[in-house]
Structures are given as structure tokens and as C-alpha cells.
Design an enzyme around this catalytic site. Structure first.
Site, PDB file in Angstrom:
ATOM      1  N   GLU A   1     -14.459  -7.032  40.948  1.00  0.00           N
ATOM      2  CA  GLU A   1     -14.776  -7.516  39.688  1.00  0.00           C
ATOM      3  C   GLU A   1     -14.820  -9.068  39.526  1.00  0.00           C
ATOM      4  OE1 GLU A   1     -15.954  -5.473  36.895  1.00  0.00           O
ATOM      5  OE2 GLU A   1     -16.243  -4.179  38.833  1.00  0.00           O
TER       6      GLU A   1
ATOM      7  N   SER B   1      30.936  27.176   6.712  1.00  0.00           N
ATOM      8  CA  SER B   1      32.164  26.413   6.163  1.00  0.00           C
ATOM      9  C   SER B   1      32.052  24.822   6.678  1.00  0.00           C
ATOM     10  CB  SER B   1      33.523  26.964   6.641  1.00  0.00           C
ATOM     11  OG  SER B   1      33.774  28.230   6.082  1.00  0.00           O
TER      12      SER B   1
END
Length: 734
Positions: A85, A344
Site C-alpha cells: 500500500e 435477615s
């Protein structure tokens, strides 16, 4: 024709000045928009705290983008891309002028676009901020590229390009391509594989290897030729790569720690963050132990979840749920973040809030006797009564009746405010709708919320929201005093507590943890949370559909696994513990009431209190009468609830209450009525009858569960001595 050189020079000067001006204006106006470099077209990538990828989700349009490749000049994909490229990439400053001139000549002479002259940097800027492809934008690209080169290094630019370039199918970026086409990491690509990818970027669809392998290989040969011509590979490497046949092997996307990642992904979305690469707080080793543990717990026939959080930073290092995530039977239900009745587990927060307001100290006595509050008649889990108990004992024994009394004194709205400050987001409507049942956990919480709330106790009173992402921040907010938190942790820890959790006396020194269990009504949820100065560990057990199960009890189902997970954090049993803060003071208290001792109190002991918070009012229980005799003015009703024989004579069915009505919901599956007794001796057997027919047998305070049928029924229980109790209920169908 005579050349007017002065005119030529003026035109040249004007042209140069104009060009310089245009260049300067362009340089000033054109922004490379590098802030967009943090945003990628893919979905969310989640990593653990060591950097390993846990999950990759698809982005818009089902794009698979994994933007975490870091370019290196040693990688074949970098060499292949540069060769094919932009061979001058490492030498130019963003624009390759010889290529621009060549492209201009080719395009003009051919009367069509033959070459674009785009450098890798120019292509990277276009991928970072996409735009139309024309001459005007090419000009903009050039300036963006030059400014990018000044702001970033070459490897950063290559990383951006390779993480954004399309590689066919739905694969964007070289990491997704390497995994998607070859089942390996980008850095592990061979010469031939890298060359094939470098050839694809020109036209990803045209060179897809699964559809057009011949084209892809032909294009690969071009790239290999370029690499050889530039001296990047030898002739032998060129020949070997050319002979290799690509083996297409699509690899599945990473999908580890699915329940944790679901939670983390929701937090990414909640924060308004777009797709990207996120480090999470997950510790792979702790997560592996938690996953193994919840799956072993689930072998008992119920589901399980575990959460481990660091105290100092509130980061969740493990979140695991049992079962197959992909099961059709509610497999993806995340029980760690699903609201469930708290049981609880809320009592320590009530105790801390009451101590901070000076309503009680650990040694003050509370009444553990039956009492009705406008039709609400709570009972203890074991259905017995102890008359008077210290707050500390009531907390250790998890007695319901003293805490209902304490909530009445503190106020339901005030406690609701405390719970919301602790991150409990599922309380729903007004606090008054929960009533005094809030003391014993009729509100819903998630395991993550509960662990975060206990983190406040473990941290000394400041709450921080549990975190899943490294980028998240949690601002500490004070809820309790450090002294109240220390007292709660001290009460709920120690050797006796450890022995109770483990079921035997440990023959080695174990790290000290405080811990609290909880069981929701009808045995739907079992909880245990353990903590020390560094970690909070939470475990939940139950059924995803909410069905009751008498084996789902906090101390039995969840506690052993929470302890195993907590102890595993300290293989050398060398965990830290808290130093007593200066706001906790000792004082002389009455041995009967726990209040500061008055001169008349005959027996005294050392008690603990909070400086500037606990009441200094002296005990008023004792008074001196004629002859100097000291008498106690204790509550006769409270004193009546002492002694095993008294409790045996008071056998009763505490739940359900007489004349209760139940509604069955069609299609909900098994629905049970759980009966609890009061007054039975510890080892005494009870025989149960429904409408006179023998139905079951229990021992002591063990609950009895009955699957109802529509209609009116009489439920009775009886001891071997003939002592019995009866209630009547009605069952209807919606």
C-alpha cells in the site's frame, strides 16, 4: 514574441503567495479529528484486569471489530501492508509527493481515475472520519494526514489503519480478520496469511477467501512480489508462502465469564459509552474459583451465584452464576443482579443505624417476645423466644422480634433512607408499604447491591457503588460512623462464629471474617455475606423461579460456599483485621439491662458504646426499697418467656395465622404453604395433620411445608405428649 519576464516573475510571485496563503488557511482550518480515533465501528470488547479478552460483541450492522491490535514492525501484516500500500510510509510525512505527481499524470492522460496516491496515513484519516471519495476530499485528506503525522507516531497510524480496514464478510480490523478467517491472533499471522490480508484491503468483497480463493491467492502473489522486491522476505520465504494453501477456520468470538460480562456491558451502555475496548475489574483466578464453587453448590438442586468485591476500590473481581448460560431453561437469568427478598441480611444495617442514633448499644437488652403490631405478628426463625437478649446476641442469632422492635424505634422511613443510601435500588414504592417487615428483609435486593452495601460496613461507613469497569469512578458517601461499623464487624466475627460457619473447630488458624446469613420467607432465598478489611464475598442460593425449598437456608446452603471462597483469598490464612477506632469506648453497664450502671445496679459488667452517640442515661431498672433492699423492675411479660418448659407449654403455630387466606396462581408450578411453630422443645418431634389426615413429621422448630389444594382446611400439629396447636386456612384460585 518577447517574453515579459517581469510579468512572469510577478505572476509566479502571486501564485506562490496565493498558494502559501491557501496552504496556511487550509492548515489552520482542516482538523484531523484525532479525538474520533477512540471510536470504532464495532461493538464492545471487554477484558479482564490482566488484559485478556472476555467478550467481543458485534457493532452496528453486525460488524465484528476487535480494535486492540498494536502494530509492530516485526509483524508480517505490517510488512505486507507497507509493501503493498505505501512502500515509502516510514519516510514520508503523510503525503507521498512522487506518488501524487505520478497519479495526477496517469489520471490526466487516461482521462479517468487510474491511481489515487493515497498513503496509509491518508487512508487512516479517512477510516477514522469517513467522507466521500473525490478530489476535494483528497485535498482535505492530505492536510489531515500531514497534521496526524506531526501529532502521532508511525506505529499508532498503522494500528489505526489496521484496526479499521475491512477484510471481507462482517470483519473489520486485522484482529477480527485473523480470528475470523484463520482462528489466530494478528501477531501470529504467517507470511502467506499476512500477504493475503494485505491484498484484500483493495477490494475486500472481490478477494474474500471463502468465496473467491483463486482471486485472493493471485492478489497474494502480487503482495509477496512486492515484499521480496523491497527485501522484506527472502526467495525461500517467498517460495514457501506462495506454495501454502490458506486454511479457512472461522473461530468463535470470545465469550468468557458470561454473567459478569452481561453486567459489565449494561454498565457500558448505562454510562453512554459507544463501542470500544474496555478493561473490566474481573480477576480471572478468583472468577474461576467462584464459577467452580457455584456449580458445585448447584449440584444440590438449586441455583447459586457468587460475587467478590475489593473493599478499598469497590471493584468486583468475580461474579459467577451456576448453570449453562445457553440453556433454554432460564439459562441467561443473571441471579447476581436479579432482585430477591433480602431475609435477615438487612439486620446489620439496622443495628448500625440505631447505634449511630444512640438508640441502642451492643450490650443493651431488647425484648424477644411475641408482639402484634396492628395485625402484623412476626416470629423468630426458630419459633422460640428468649425473653431479653443483648443487641449483639440478637444480631448473632439473627432474631426477628428484637429487630422489629428496634425498627419501630428507629422508624421505617429513616431505615428506608439508609437502605437507599447503601445502593438498594429495588425498594420500589414508599417505605411505609414495607412496614416493620423491612427489619426482617421483606424488601428485595440483588446480590451485587448486597455486597456493595456490606462494603460500606467493611469500609468503615462509606458507601461506594460496585464497579465493573476500570473507567468507572465511585464517589464515597458516608452512611454510618466508623465505630458503628467496627462494632457490627466485631460482633459478627471471631472464633465462635467461624466454628459455627464451618461446622467444627478449625485445627489451623484461619483468616478472620465477619459474616451474616439470611433466609427469605418460604425458603425461597439463602444468603451469606462475609467480609474483612480487603474483600466482601457474597453467595446466594435458591431457585430462579422463586419456588420455596426447605433446604434453602442461609447458614446451610450458602454459608459453607461463602466461607470456602473467602478463605481461598488467603491461602496462607494471613488476612487482615480491623483496629478498634477511638470513637468506640468501654464503660461499666448494668449486667441486666446493658445501660450505664446506676448506683443501685447489683451486678455490673464492661460494655461498649459510641463516643458522643450512645445514650449516657443511667439504668433505671433497679431501685432501693425499705430496708435497703434492691429490687428489679423488669417487664413481667418479658420475663414470662424464659425456660424450655414454658415454651413447651406455649406450643403454637405462628405461621400461618389463624383464618389466613391464600391465593394460588394457575400455571406457576409448585406452590407451598410453610408452617412455623413456637414453643416446641429443641429435639421434640411434631406430627402434622391436614383436615385430620397425617401429612408429615418435623423436629423442634423445623418448618413444615404443605402443597395446598383449593378449599377450607384445618392444619394441626401435636407432640408425643398430646400438646397440640391448630390453625384454619382458606385456599382460593385466582
Amino acid at each position: 514574441m518577447r517574453v515579459q519576464w517581469a510579468t512572469v516573475r510577478r505572476i509566479a510571485a502571486w501564485t506562490a503567495a496565493s498558494s502559501a496563503a491557501v496552504f496556511a488557511v487550509s492548515w489552520f482550518l482542516i482538523d484531523p479529528h484525532l479525538e474520533d480515533a477512540e471510536s470504532y465501528p464495532g461493538g464492545v470488547v471487554l477484558r479482564d484486569n490482566a488484559g485478556s479478552v472476555l467478550r467481543v460483541s458485534l457493532g452496528p450492522g453486525d460488524v465484528d471489530c476487535r480494535p486492540y491490535y498494536a502494530a509492530s514492525t516485526n509483524d508480517w501484516i505490517v510488512k505486507a501492508i507497507v509493501a503493498s500500500e505505501d512502500k515509502r510510509f516510514f519516510r514520508h510525512s503523510g503525503v507521498n509527493l512522487p506518488s501524487v505527481l505520478r497519479a495526477a499524470f496517469q489520471n490526466v492522460t487516461s482521462m479517468r481515475r487510474v491511481s489515487g496516491a493515497s498513503t496509509i496515513t491518508m487512508q487512516a484519516t479517512r477510516l477514522i472520519r469517513p467522507h466521500a471519495r473525490n478530489l476535494a476530499w483528497k485535498y482535505v485528506e492530505a492536510f489531515r494526514a500531514m497534521k496526524t503525522e506531526l501529532a502521532r507516531d508511525k506505529l499508532w497510524i498503522l494500528s489505526q489503519y489496521l484496526n479499521r480496514a475491512p477484510f471481507g464478510s462482517n470483519l473489520v480490523g486485522v484482529e477480527a480478520a485473523a480470528q475470523g478467517w484463520f482462528g489466530k491472533r494478528a501477531r501470529d499471522l504467517g507470511i502467506g496469511e499476512a500477504a493475503l490480508f494485505a491484498g484484500m484491503v483493495q477490494s475486500p468483497s472481490r478477494f474474500r477467501p471463502d468465496r473467491h480463493l483463486d482471486r485472493a491467492i493471485a492478489r497474494r502473489e502480487y503482495v509477496l512480489d512486492r515484499m521480496y522486491a523491497l527485501g522484506m522476505i527472502t526467495a525461500e520465504q517467498r517460495e514457501g508462502a506462495s506454495k501454502s494453501v490458506p486454511e479457512i477456520k472461522r473461530a468463535p468470538r470470545p465469550f468468557d465469564a458470561p454473567f459478569f460480562c452481561d453486567w459489565a456491558a449494561r454498565r457500558v451502555a448505562r454510562a453512554g459509552l459507544a463501542g470500544g475496548d474496555f478493561a473490566t475489574t474481573l480477576d480471572a483466578d478468583v472468577q474461576a474459583r467462584a464459577t467452580s464453587l457455584v456449580n458445585r453448590a448447584a449440584a444440590n438442586g438449586y441455583s447459586a451465584a457468587a460475587v467478590v468485591m475489593r473493599v478499598d476500590t469497590a471493584v468486583v473481581v468475580a461474579l459467577a452464576c451456576s448453570g449453562d448460560y445457553f440453556s433454554k431453561d432460564a439459562g441467561q437469568v443473571n441471579t447476581a443482579v436479579s432482585p430477591r427478598p433480602a431475609g435477615s441480611t438487612l439486620k446489620p444495617f439496622l443495628a448500625a443505624a440505631a447505634m449511630d442514633r444512640g438508640l441502642v448499644t451492643p450490650d443493651e437488652r431488647l425484648a424477644d417476645v411475641p408482639k402484634s403490631y396492628h395485625g402484623y405478628s412476626p416470629s423468630n426463625f426458630d419459633a422460640t423466644h428468649r425473653g431479653e437478649v443483648k443487641l449483639s446476641d440478637a444480631l448473632v442469632l439473627s432474631l426477628n422480634l428484637p429487630f422489629v422492635q428496634l425498627l419501630q424505634r428507629l422508624g421505617v422511613p429513616r431505615f428506608g433512607t439508609v437502605l437507599r443510601a447503601l445502593g438498594c435500588r429495588n425498594l420500589g414504592g414508599p417505605d411505609e408499604t414495607f412496614g416493620l417487615g423491612l427489619a426482617i428483609g421483606n424488601a428485595e435486593v440483588t446480590l451485587v447491591e448486597l455486597v456493595g452495601a456490606y462494603g460500606c460496613i467493611a469500609r468503615g461507613g462509606t458507601w461506594m457503588e460496585p464497579r465493573a469497569l476500570a473507567v468507572e469512578r465511585s464517589t464515597p458517601a458516608r452512611v454510618f460512623s466508623q465505630g458503628a461499623c467496627w462494632l457490627v464487624s466485631d460482633i459478627l466475627s471471631g472464633d465462635e462464629r467461624s466454628q459455627s460457619a464451618l461446622g467444627h473447630a478449625a485445627d489451623v488458624k484461619i483468616s478472620r471474617f465477619a459474616w451474616k446469613t439470611g433466609t427469605s420467607s418460604a425458603f425461597r432465598d439463602a444468603w451469606t455475606v462475609a467480609w474483612n478489611p480487603e474483600y466482601v464475598v457474597g453467595v446466594w442460593c435458591g431457585h430462579k423461579n422463586g419456588f420455596g425449598d426447605t433446604s434453602v437456608v442461609g447458614a446451610i446452603a450458602a454459608a459453607p460456599y461463602a466461607w470456602e471462597l473467602a478463605r481461598g483469598l488467603y491461602p496462607g490464612d494471613n488476612g487482615p483485621w480491623y483496629a478498634m477506632p477511638p470513637e468506640v469506648v468501654t464503660r461499666e453497664v448494668c449486667a441486666e439491662s446493658g445501660m450505664p450502671a446506676a448506683p443501685e445496679c447489683p451486678k455490673r459488667e464492661e460494655g461498649r458504646a459510641l463516643r458522643n452517640a450512645s445514650s449516657s442515661a443511667l439504668c433505671t431498672r433497679h431501685r432501693r426499697v425499705a430496708g435497703g433492699v434492691v429490687v428489679s423492675r423488669g417487664d413481667a411479660y418479658v420475663r414470662a418467656f424464659t425456660g424450655e418448659a414454658v415454651r413447651a407449654e406455649r406450643l403454637s403455630i405462628r405461621s400461618p395465622q389463624d383464618d389466613s387466606e391464600f391465593r394460588m396462581v394457575p400455571g406457576l408450578g409448585m406452590q407451598m404453604i410453610v408452617c412455623k411453630v413456637a414453643g416446641n422443645v429443641v429435639d421434640g418431634a411434631l406430627w402434622w395433620f391436614v383436615d385430620g389426615a397425617p401429612t408429615g413429621r418435623t423436629v423442634g422448630s423445623q418448618p413444615f411445608a404443605w402443597e395446598p389444594t383449593p378449599g377450607a382446611h384445618v392444619i394441626s400439629c401435636a407432640t408425643a405428649d398430646g400438646v397440640s396447636a391448630t390453625v384454619r386456612v382458606r385456599v382460593t384460585v385466582d
